[in-house]
Scaffold this motif. Structure first.
Motif, PDB file in Angstrom:
ATOM      1  N   GLU A   1       0.815  -1.209   0.000  1.00  0.00           N
ATOM      2  CA  GLU A   1       0.000   0.000   0.000  1.00  0.00           C
ATOM      3  C   GLU A   1       0.852   1.264   0.000  1.00  0.00           C
ATOM      4  N   ALA A   2       2.051   1.177   0.612  1.00  0.00           N
ATOM      5  CA  ALA A   2       2.891   2.364   0.759  1.00  0.00           C
ATOM      6  C   ALA A   2       3.689   2.677  -0.499  1.00  0.00           C
ATOM      7  N   LEU A   3       4.259   1.632  -1.158  1.00  0.00           N
ATOM      8  CA  LEU A   3       5.087   1.883  -2.328  1.00  0.00           C
ATOM      9  C   LEU A   3       4.287   2.533  -3.442  1.00  0.00           C
ATOM     10  N   GLY A   4       4.833   3.603  -3.977  1.00  0.00           N
ATOM     11  CA  GLY A   4       4.175   4.331  -5.046  1.00  0.00           C
ATOM     12  C   GLY A   4       3.294   5.472  -4.567  1.00  0.00           C
ATOM     13  N   ARG A   5       3.004   5.521  -3.270  1.00  0.00           N
ATOM     14  CA  ARG A   5       2.199   6.619  -2.732  1.00  0.00           C
ATOM     15  C   ARG A   5       3.108   7.750  -2.275  1.00  0.00           C
ATOM     16  N   THR A   6       2.593   8.947  -2.239  1.00  0.00           N
ATOM     17  CA  THR A   6       3.382  10.060  -1.729  1.00  0.00           C
ATOM     18  C   THR A   6       3.594   9.874  -0.227  1.00  0.00           C
ATOM     19  N   CYS A   7       4.745  10.337   0.236  1.00  0.00           N
ATOM     20  CA  CYS A   7       5.087  10.121   1.647  1.00  0.00           C
ATOM     21  C   CYS A   7       4.095  10.823   2.570  1.00  0.00           C
TER      22      CYS A   7
END
Length: 460
Positions: A64-70
């Motif tokens: 879910e985290a990879l590819g999303r803005t921090c």
């Protein structure tokens, strides 16, 4: 890694960090780290890796985290205004231990410290950054415990003398006896009087203050005892005095040493008989009022030189409290300064996070003739001038800075911290009846260290 993303690493996607499909060892190392660790590209998207600690901290799985803005994942209070990543990409310099609060996936707020390190290419350009997010919940809980230990109402102190006073306050408050608080101007006498009232059985009654030093003596009597219609030319109607206004509560007489001899006699009568006579009448009246008095001079010396009645002094000094100066409790200066910083952040609409070590060192070496009140004025001054996150020496009043620098030039070996340490050791030794083993345990040092310090300060 068998192509599994659960290990906190997306295989074969990141040449920047040097990880490829055979980066299993690197991935194990990253997942063994207790702090959240992930990489962010210039587009602010999380890429390459997102370790297990980051998953636990944020509530987001790696998929879910990879590819999303921090900022979609961290949701930090720094993201929109003081983003550490922006600073790293702009300057190429790392950021360490920036305090922040993040909101987890299940909407919990977590205190953290964020560090960001740049990743540069062969030409020295920042192409990505590694972000480390440390959970500070335990440290914050500890700070709250320490805060409760060092705070008593509005009084902030870890000084042994002040702690001794604060421990006695509940007992003093429960008593109906008169209290005399002595200490220099700005040491907190008024605040202490209010706390005594708030802890007492009279807490639901009024707390009335009368500063005897600000009212001319001819008017002070009418202000204290009140007057009846016709008592003097402008007395058009009856007016109750502060004693009557404090009925059922506490009357705080500040700067009581300023009372004239005649008025001292009348106050003494009230303390002995609980009756007083308003101006313009001969009929005595009673009042159910507790007296707490304060003086910024030594009343015993006033008694010795004949300017203050001995019998009144003993009536006022049933319970005596002597507040130390700020110079006698220097270990409280950082604690007080940070406490005041929070207050003036709110007053001035600022977000100043800390006081620099240099500025704090300068404050620790200042004499503070105005005591806690002067420190508060200094912090307010600094908050007004400071436009960044840290108070520096340049934000302090110039006269304060000048006095400390002059003192250091004239006496470079002077150490106010040493005198504070000596007082603390002496106080602890008295507390444990000279038992050095108990004293060392109380101070949190070894017996050998205690012996060396006692030798240095000439303590037998």
């Amino acid at each position: 890694m068998n192509g599994r993303h659960e290990e906190g690493f997306r295989p074969g996607t990141t040449s920047v960090c040097g990880l490829t499909d055979d980066g299993h060892t690197c991935c194990l190392i990253m997942n063994s780290i207790g702090d959240g660790l992930f990489m962010v590209g210039r587009d602010r998207r999380i890429e390459g890796f997102f370790n297990h600690a980051a998953e636990r901290l944020t509530g987001f799985r790696i998929q879910e985290a990879l590819g999303r803005t921090c900022y979609d994942v961290l949701r930090s209070d720094l993201c929109q205004t003081q983003c550490p990543l922006d600073l790293v990409f702009q300057t190429g310099e790392g950021v360490r231990d920036r305090p922040a609060r993040i909101v987890t996936r299940d909407h919990r707020e977590v205190p953290v410290c964020i560090s960001v390190s740049p990743i540069k290419d062969d030409q020295g350009r920042v192409v990505a950054a590694v972000e480390v997010v440390r959970d500070c919940s335990v440290e914050e809980d500890l700070r709250k415990v320490l805060h409760d230990s060092y705070h008593f109402g509005e009084v902030v102190s870890k000084n042994p003398l002040m702690q001794e006073i604060l421990e006695l306050l509940p007992v003093v408050a429960e008593s109906p006896s008169t209290v005399l608080i002595q200490g220099e101007s700005g040491t907190g006498k008024s605040m202490l009087a209010r706390i005594i009232h708030q802890l007492s059985p009279r807490r639901d009654g009024p707390f009335v203050k009368l500063n005897c030093g600000t009212i001319p003596d001819p008017l002070l009597e009418s202000e204290l005892f009140g007057y009846r219609k016709g008592a003097f030319t402008d007395a058009k109607k009856d007016k109750p005095g502060r004693l009557q206004s404090a009925e059922g509560g506490t009357l705080f007489l500040d700067e009581v040493q300023c009372m004239s001899g005649a008025l001292q006699v009348k106050l003494l009568r009230f303390l002995e008989e609980r009756v007083f006579v308003p101006l313009g009448t001969t009929e005595p009246e009673s009042a159910d009022v507790r007296i707490v008095a304060a003086s910024n001079v030594d009343l015993e010396r006033k008694v010795e030189d004949g300017t203050f009645r001995a019998d009144l002094f003993y009536r006022l000094n049933v319970i005596g409290i002597r507040l130390p100066t700020l110079a006698e409790r220097r270990e409280d200066i950082p604690l007080l300064a940070r406490h005041m910083l929070k207050k003036y952040n709110a007053v001035c609409g600022k977000n100043i996070r800390e006081i620099s070590e240099h500025a704090l060192s300068l404050l620790m070496n200042y004499d503070f003739p105005g005591n806690v009140r002067e420190l508060e004025n200094i912090i307010e001054h600094a908050c007004v001038l400071c436009s960044g996150p840290i108070i520096e020496v340049k934000h302090l009043p110039m006269d304060v800075v000048g006095k400390v620098r002059t003192r250091r030039r004239e006496n470079p070996d002077a150490s106010p911290l040493a005198s504070s340490e000596e007082r603390t050791i002496r106080w602890v030794l008295r507390k444990v009846d000279g038992n050095r083993v108990e004293a060392a345990r109380e101070l949190g040092i070894s017996r050998a260290t205690l012996w060396r310090k006692m030798k240095r300060y000439g303590i037998s």
